[in-house]
Design a protein around this motif. Structure first.
Motif, short mmCIF file in Angstrom:
data_model
loop_
_atom_site.label_atom_id
_atom_site.label_comp_id
_atom_site.label_asym_id
_atom_site.label_seq_id
_atom_site.Cartn_x
_atom_site.Cartn_y
_atom_site.Cartn_z
N GLY A 164 0.78 -1.23 0.00
CA GLY A 164 0.00 0.00 0.00
C GLY A 164 0.81 1.28 0.00
O GLY A 164 0.37 2.30 0.55
N ALA A 165 2.00 1.28 -0.62
CA ALA A 165 2.85 2.47 -0.65
C ALA A 165 2.24 3.52 -1.57
O ALA A 165 1.68 3.21 -2.62
CB ALA A 165 4.24 2.10 -1.13
N SER A 166 2.36 4.77 -1.17
CA SER A 166 1.86 5.88 -1.98
C SER A 166 2.80 6.12 -3.16
O SER A 166 3.93 5.64 -3.19
CB SER A 166 1.77 7.15 -1.14
N ARG A 167 2.33 6.91 -4.13
CA ARG A 167 3.15 7.21 -5.30
C ARG A 167 4.44 7.92 -4.90
O ARG A 167 5.52 7.62 -5.42
CB ARG A 167 2.36 8.07 -6.29
N TRP A 168 4.34 8.88 -3.95
CA TRP A 168 5.52 9.61 -3.51
C TRP A 168 6.52 8.67 -2.84
O TRP A 168 7.73 8.76 -3.05
CB TRP A 168 5.14 10.74 -2.57
N ARG A 169 6.00 7.73 -2.03
CA ARG A 169 6.90 6.80 -1.34
C ARG A 169 7.58 5.86 -2.33
O ARG A 169 8.76 5.53 -2.18
CB ARG A 169 6.12 5.99 -0.30
N VAL A 170 6.83 5.44 -3.36
CA VAL A 170 7.43 4.60 -4.39
C VAL A 170 8.54 5.36 -5.11
O VAL A 170 9.62 4.82 -5.39
CB VAL A 170 6.36 4.12 -5.39
N THR A 171 8.27 6.65 -5.41
CA THR A 171 9.28 7.47 -6.08
C THR A 171 10.52 7.62 -5.22
O THR A 171 11.66 7.48 -5.70
CB THR A 171 8.70 8.86 -6.40
N ARG A 172 10.30 7.89 -3.92
CA ARG A 172 11.42 8.16 -3.02
C ARG A 172 12.22 6.90 -2.69
O ARG A 172 13.46 6.96 -2.61
CB ARG A 172 10.88 8.78 -1.73
N GLU A 173 11.54 5.77 -2.52
CA GLU A 173 12.21 4.58 -2.02
C GLU A 173 12.48 3.53 -3.09
O GLU A 173 13.24 2.59 -2.83
CB GLU A 173 11.38 3.95 -0.90
N VAL A 174 11.89 3.68 -4.27
CA VAL A 174 12.13 2.70 -5.33
C VAL A 174 12.80 3.36 -6.54
O VAL A 174 13.89 2.94 -6.96
CB VAL A 174 10.80 2.03 -5.77
N LEU A 175 12.15 4.38 -7.10
CA LEU A 175 12.67 4.97 -8.32
C LEU A 175 14.00 5.69 -8.11
O LEU A 175 14.97 5.44 -8.83
CB LEU A 175 11.64 5.94 -8.91
N LEU A 176 14.04 6.60 -7.13
CA LEU A 176 15.26 7.40 -6.94
C LEU A 176 16.48 6.54 -6.62
O LEU A 176 17.53 6.71 -7.26
CB LEU A 176 15.02 8.45 -5.85
N PRO A 177 16.41 5.61 -5.66
CA PRO A 177 17.59 4.77 -5.42
C PRO A 177 18.00 3.95 -6.64
O PRO A 177 19.19 3.70 -6.85
CB PRO A 177 17.15 3.86 -4.26
N SER A 178 17.02 3.54 -7.44
CA SER A 178 17.33 2.69 -8.60
C SER A 178 18.07 3.45 -9.69
O SER A 178 18.88 2.86 -10.42
CB SER A 178 16.04 2.10 -9.17
N ILE A 179 17.81 4.75 -9.81
CA ILE A 179 18.44 5.50 -10.91
C ILE A 179 19.70 6.23 -10.47
O ILE A 179 20.36 6.86 -11.30
CB ILE A 179 17.45 6.52 -11.53
N VAL A 180 20.07 6.16 -9.18
CA VAL A 180 21.28 6.85 -8.72
C VAL A 180 22.52 6.45 -9.52
O VAL A 180 23.29 7.32 -9.96
CB VAL A 180 21.50 6.62 -7.21
N PRO A 181 22.77 5.15 -9.77
CA PRO A 181 23.96 4.81 -10.57
C PRO A 181 23.93 5.41 -11.97
O PRO A 181 24.95 5.83 -12.50
CB PRO A 181 23.92 3.28 -10.63
N TYR A 182 22.74 5.46 -12.57
CA TYR A 182 22.61 6.05 -13.90
C TYR A 182 22.88 7.56 -13.85
O TYR A 182 23.55 8.11 -14.73
CB TYR A 182 21.21 5.80 -14.46
N MET A 183 22.36 8.21 -12.81
CA MET A 183 22.58 9.65 -12.66
C MET A 183 24.06 9.97 -12.47
O MET A 183 24.57 10.93 -13.03
CB MET A 183 21.77 10.17 -11.47
#
Length: 264
Positions: A164-183
């Protein structure tokens, strides 16, 4: 045991190789100076002496500050714009289908060809250089960030929805950490581009900065000054890369073996 010794010796071997390569480049530089003359290639010792003179007089810091300020502002603006656009295109397939081809096509436009228009619009201050630097940075970060977003494991989203994670939590805890190496990979390319774009912009419009100093030296046939400026720009890029390496090791400490710098 042999694997342990090999891995512990590897960083020392890399550092030794780098110093040997630097010595070889300086020797080649000195040889080229002797063969072609001072009007074509300045001597390494003369170049070092000029850098020392600029440092002692305080002129060096004035030029570095001017170049670093424009590079940093352009880097930050280009990075923010690229992240926003990449997230927007990732969230909307229709928007991506409509805009992405035009964004990718615009990558081929020579950014410095826009200089006359930018000077006309923004004057001869720092703004035209900041715009060019921002554009140079934007495309690199945009491509790497969007690639990172599209490479995120969809199973992570499924797990997030189950709890039940919110969109913001998914962005903060899934998307952002996942793209750090790419960034970080994008920044590794974008930072030298930002500095070089600033220097080239200072060839055209500036009253200070490393590019201004190099161009002023060229106009007065001061070969030593040109080489001193190029050496300082190279050192500035290397220092920026070292700082990025420190940031990378901190951000990717949770990913064993993920460092772009190979742990050195």
């Amino acid at each position: 045991m042999s694997n342990t010794n090999a891995s512990s010796a590897s960083p020392r071997t890399v550092r030794a190789g780098r110093w040997l390569l630097l010595a070889a480049l300086i020797a080649l530089w000195q040889w080229s100076h002797l063969k072609l003359g001072n009007h074509t290639i300045a001597a390494p010792l003369q170049t070092v002496e000029r850098v020392w003179q600029l440092t002692a007089s305080g002129e060096l810091w004035t030029h570095i500050e001017a170049t670093a300020r424009v590079s940093f502002i352009g880097l930050v603006l280009g990075w923010i714009a690229a992240v926003i656009v990449s997230f927007a295109l990732y969230r909307s397939e229709r928007l991506a289908a409509a805009l992405e081809p035009y964004l990718l096509a615009s990558m081929g436009i020579p950014k410095f060809a826009l200089a006359p228009l930018l000077i006309l619009w923004f004057g001869i201050g720092a703004a035209p250089k900041v715009v060019v630097v921002s554009l140079m940075v934007f495309y690199v970060v945009f491509v790497t960030a969007l690639s990172g977003l599209r490479a995120v494991d969809m199973r992570l989203f499924a797990m997030s929805q189950l709890v039940g994670a919110s969109r913001w939590r998914v962005t903060r805890e899934v998307l952002l950490p996942s793209i750090v190496p790419y960034m970080l990979s994008g920044l590794k390319i974008a930072i030298p581009r930002a500095i070089s774009a600033t220097v080239v912009g200072e060839f055209l419009v500036a009253d200070s900065g490393l590019g201004f100093y190099i161009e002023q030296s060229r106009q007065t046939a001061d070969t030593v000054g040109v080489y001193a400026g190029l050496v300082i720009v190279t050192v500035l890029v290397l220092c920026s890369d070292a700082l990025l390496g420190l940031l990378e090791r901190r951000l990717l400490a949770w990913r064993p073996g993920a460092s772009l710098h190979g742990g050195h």
